[in-house]
Design a protein around this motif. Structure first.
Motif, PDB file in Angstrom:
ATOM      1  N   GLY A  84       0.830  -1.194   0.000  1.00  0.00           N
ATOM      2  CA  GLY A  84       0.000   0.000   0.000  1.00  0.00           C
ATOM      3  C   GLY A  84       0.859   1.235   0.000  1.00  0.00           C
ATOM      4  O   GLY A  84       2.086   1.169   0.180  1.00  0.00           O
ATOM      5  N   ALA A  85       0.223   2.381  -0.192  1.00  0.00           N
ATOM      6  CA  ALA A  85       0.965   3.632  -0.341  1.00  0.00           C
ATOM      7  C   ALA A  85       1.790   3.960   0.902  1.00  0.00           C
ATOM      8  O   ALA A  85       2.966   4.331   0.802  1.00  0.00           O
ATOM      9  N   GLU A  86       1.189   3.842   2.075  1.00  0.00           N
ATOM     10  CA  GLU A  86       1.931   4.173   3.292  1.00  0.00           C
ATOM     11  C   GLU A  86       3.094   3.205   3.500  1.00  0.00           C
ATOM     12  O   GLU A  86       4.186   3.607   3.914  1.00  0.00           O
ATOM     13  N   GLN A  87       2.850   1.928   3.188  1.00  0.00           N
ATOM     14  CA  GLN A  87       3.929   0.933   3.306  1.00  0.00           C
ATOM     15  C   GLN A  87       5.072   1.256   2.346  1.00  0.00           C
ATOM     16  O   GLN A  87       6.259   1.137   2.700  1.00  0.00           O
ATOM     17  N   VAL A  88       4.747   1.670   1.094  1.00  0.00           N
ATOM     18  CA  VAL A  88       5.800   2.026   0.136  1.00  0.00           C
ATOM     19  C   VAL A  88       6.610   3.209   0.657  1.00  0.00           C
ATOM     20  O   VAL A  88       7.843   3.218   0.602  1.00  0.00           O
ATOM     21  N   ALA A  89       5.908   4.223   1.188  1.00  0.00           N
ATOM     22  CA  ALA A  89       6.612   5.385   1.736  1.00  0.00           C
ATOM     23  C   ALA A  89       7.511   4.978   2.900  1.00  0.00           C
ATOM     24  O   ALA A  89       8.647   5.464   3.025  1.00  0.00           O
ATOM     25  N   GLU A  90       7.033   4.082   3.752  1.00  0.00           N
ATOM     26  CA  GLU A  90       7.856   3.616   4.876  1.00  0.00           C
ATOM     27  C   GLU A  90       9.060   2.817   4.373  1.00  0.00           C
ATOM     28  O   GLU A  90      10.179   2.948   4.904  1.00  0.00           O
ATOM     29  N   LEU A  91       8.851   1.993   3.338  1.00  0.00           N
ATOM     30  CA  LEU A  91       9.943   1.213   2.755  1.00  0.00           C
ATOM     31  C   LEU A  91      11.006   2.139   2.171  1.00  0.00           C
ATOM     32  O   LEU A  91      12.209   1.968   2.425  1.00  0.00           O
ATOM     33  N   ARG A 150      -0.939   0.597  -7.919  1.00  0.00           N
ATOM     34  CA  ARG A 150      -2.275   0.537  -8.517  1.00  0.00           C
ATOM     35  C   ARG A 150      -3.341   1.069  -7.561  1.00  0.00           C
ATOM     36  O   ARG A 150      -3.077   1.378  -6.392  1.00  0.00           O
ATOM     37  N   GLU A 151      -4.545   1.150  -8.086  1.00  0.00           N
ATOM     38  CA  GLU A 151      -5.647   1.726  -7.309  1.00  0.00           C
ATOM     39  C   GLU A 151      -5.857   1.040  -5.966  1.00  0.00           C
ATOM     40  O   GLU A 151      -6.067   1.729  -4.956  1.00  0.00           O
ATOM     41  N   PRO A 152      -5.817  -0.297  -5.879  1.00  0.00           N
ATOM     42  CA  PRO A 152      -6.022  -0.910  -4.558  1.00  0.00           C
ATOM     43  C   PRO A 152      -4.987  -0.486  -3.517  1.00  0.00           C
ATOM     44  O   PRO A 152      -5.254  -0.554  -2.314  1.00  0.00           O
ATOM     45  N   GLN A 153      -3.808  -0.058  -3.974  1.00  0.00           N
ATOM     46  CA  GLN A 153      -2.792   0.427  -3.032  1.00  0.00           C
ATOM     47  C   GLN A 153      -2.901   1.930  -2.775  1.00  0.00           C
ATOM     48  O   GLN A 153      -2.082   2.496  -2.064  1.00  0.00           O
ATOM     49  N   GLY A 154      -3.880   2.575  -3.394  1.00  0.00           N
ATOM     50  CA  GLY A 154      -4.127   3.986  -3.119  1.00  0.00           C
ATOM     51  C   GLY A 154      -3.679   4.948  -4.191  1.00  0.00           C
ATOM     52  O   GLY A 154      -3.728   6.168  -3.987  1.00  0.00           O
ATOM     53  N   PHE A 155      -3.252   4.443  -5.370  1.00  0.00           N
ATOM     54  CA  PHE A 155      -2.695   5.296  -6.411  1.00  0.00           C
ATOM     55  C   PHE A 155      -3.700   5.516  -7.545  1.00  0.00           C
ATOM     56  O   PHE A 155      -4.639   4.736  -7.738  1.00  0.00           O
ATOM     57  N   THR A 156      -3.500   6.564  -8.302  1.00  0.00           N
ATOM     58  CA  THR A 156      -4.317   6.830  -9.481  1.00  0.00           C
ATOM     59  C   THR A 156      -3.825   5.961 -10.624  1.00  0.00           C
ATOM     60  O   THR A 156      -2.651   6.026 -10.993  1.00  0.00           O
ATOM     61  N   GLU A 157      -4.689   5.139 -11.176  1.00  0.00           N
ATOM     62  CA  GLU A 157      -4.303   4.326 -12.318  1.00  0.00           C
ATOM     63  C   GLU A 157      -4.587   5.086 -13.605  1.00  0.00           C
ATOM     64  O   GLU A 157      -5.596   5.763 -13.742  1.00  0.00           O
TER      65      GLU A 157
END
Length: 364
Positions: free
Chosen positions: A46-53, A80-87
């Protein structure tokens, strides 16, 4: 203790890893001095997890570290959208629209969302010219079958990305659009004479070079008229074409050296030093820590033995350093969702014609 030469050579490499948090293997490579880390779908929850990574990777580096990703749109998009991003749909949809201003807005949208989670480089745009309907790997990833349209829209998308502070990467030089094989699985060959390459394949890359694109990715494709034995990534003749005829003087990045087009036809002892000697500045090795360390060792040994001149190493390092100007600070994971899928971003995405798409099966 890591020697200066070892660190200089490691600084030509961008590596991938497995897991949603930094693995011990990737942290060891960061300590060794790699300039960058590439993320795949296997690294994303997810988006927050990617930012933390990304925050953890950059904090561990304690120096500029370039984090990159394939976020083209359509079937090749790791976020992708399920992770919070604009597809966004594939680039063929932008080609059908034919609107450079819209392509620029899409590039800026992608750039802002990547920058929100700390990602510094997008391996986009694809500026291959889709001249072969049987192509199994490019297809709707390309803007068009018209080189002029590919050039115009590719420049616009790259300018949008870079306006948001994200390095663009034009791929796959000198052109993967007319192949009938997938270089993830095979070593494609093209018989086109130089006159045909000048007319079709090279035109978009020349336009992107003039526009100041930050990087170009080489293709694992044999262009028989230029070098009948080696793919572009390993070919001095093809790299001279990039520098002299196309006029590109920024960072040239290899496609993944673990792809079968290279790995099953050229031993790593030839591929890793050969790419640098040919004129490639940065090497992608995306999957296996043992291969990544060995590739660094092989390039270092080639420098020590004189097969790669010190001047070539210095040239490559200087180009990577310029690319590292895009390496931003560690992102703040708090509030990242508010910067994604904004009303403005969704409004841009809804203006793009929609095409049927599937998920990219080649990289996870």
């Amino acid at each position: 203790m890591i020697s200066t030469l070892d660190r200089d050579v490691a600084g030509l490499f961008c590596v991938g890893f497995h897991g949603k948090t930094p693995s011990p293997e990737v942290l060891e490579l960061v300590r060794r001095g790699v300039y960058g880390v590439v993320l795949f779908g296997r690294n994303v929850d997810g988006a927050e997890q990617v930012a933390e990574l990304v925050h953890a990777l950059k904090a561990a580096a304690g120096r500029p570290l370039l984090v990159s990703i394939d976020q083209e749109g359509g079937r090749v998009a790791r976020l992708r959208e399920p992770q919070g991003f604009t597809e966004v749909p594939p680039m063929r949809a932008l080609g059908d629209a034919g609107d450079a201003a819209l392509a620029r807005e899409v590039g800026a949208l992608l750039g802002r969302e990547l920058r929100a989670v700390g990602i510094d480089q997008d391996y986009a745009p694809v500026v291959d010219v889709d001249t072969n309907p049987a192509n199994p790997v490019i297809g709707d990833r390309a803007f068009s079958r018209d080189p002029a349209a590919v050039a115009r829209l590719g420049v616009a998308l790259a300018e949008g990305l870079q306006s948001a502070g994200v390095a663009a990467c034009a791929k796959h030089f000198p052109g993967h659009g007319d192949t009938s094989q997938d270089s993830h699985k095979d070593l494609p060959r093209l018989p086109h004479p130089l006159a045909r390459l000048e007319e079709v394949e090279l035109a978009p890359f020349r336009a992107l070079a003039r526009a100041g694109v930050a990087s170009v990715m080489t293709a694992h494709v044999v262009f028989e008229a230029l070098d009948p034995r080696r793919p572009a990534t390993l070919s001095p003749e093809v790299m001279r074409l990039l520098r002299e005829r196309v006029g590109f003087q920024a960072c040239a990045i290899s496609d993944d050296l673990e792809m079968k087009a290279v790995a099953e036809h050229f031993p790593l002892e030839e591929a890793a030093p050969g790419a640098v000697a040919a004129g490639v500045d940065a090497l992608l090795v995306c999957h296996t820590a043992g291969v990544q360390h060995r590739a660094i060792d092989l390039v270092r040994a080639a420098v020590e033995g004189g097969r790669i001149p010190r001047a070539r190493l210095a040239e490559a390092r200087a180009r990577v350093e310029r690319l590292l100007a895009f390496a931003g600070p560690a992102p703040d994971p708090r509030g990242v969702l508010a910067r994604l899928r904004t009303r403005e971003h969704l409004a841009v995405a809804t203006r793009i014609p929609r095409l049927a798409t599937g998920h990219d099966p080649t990289h996870v």
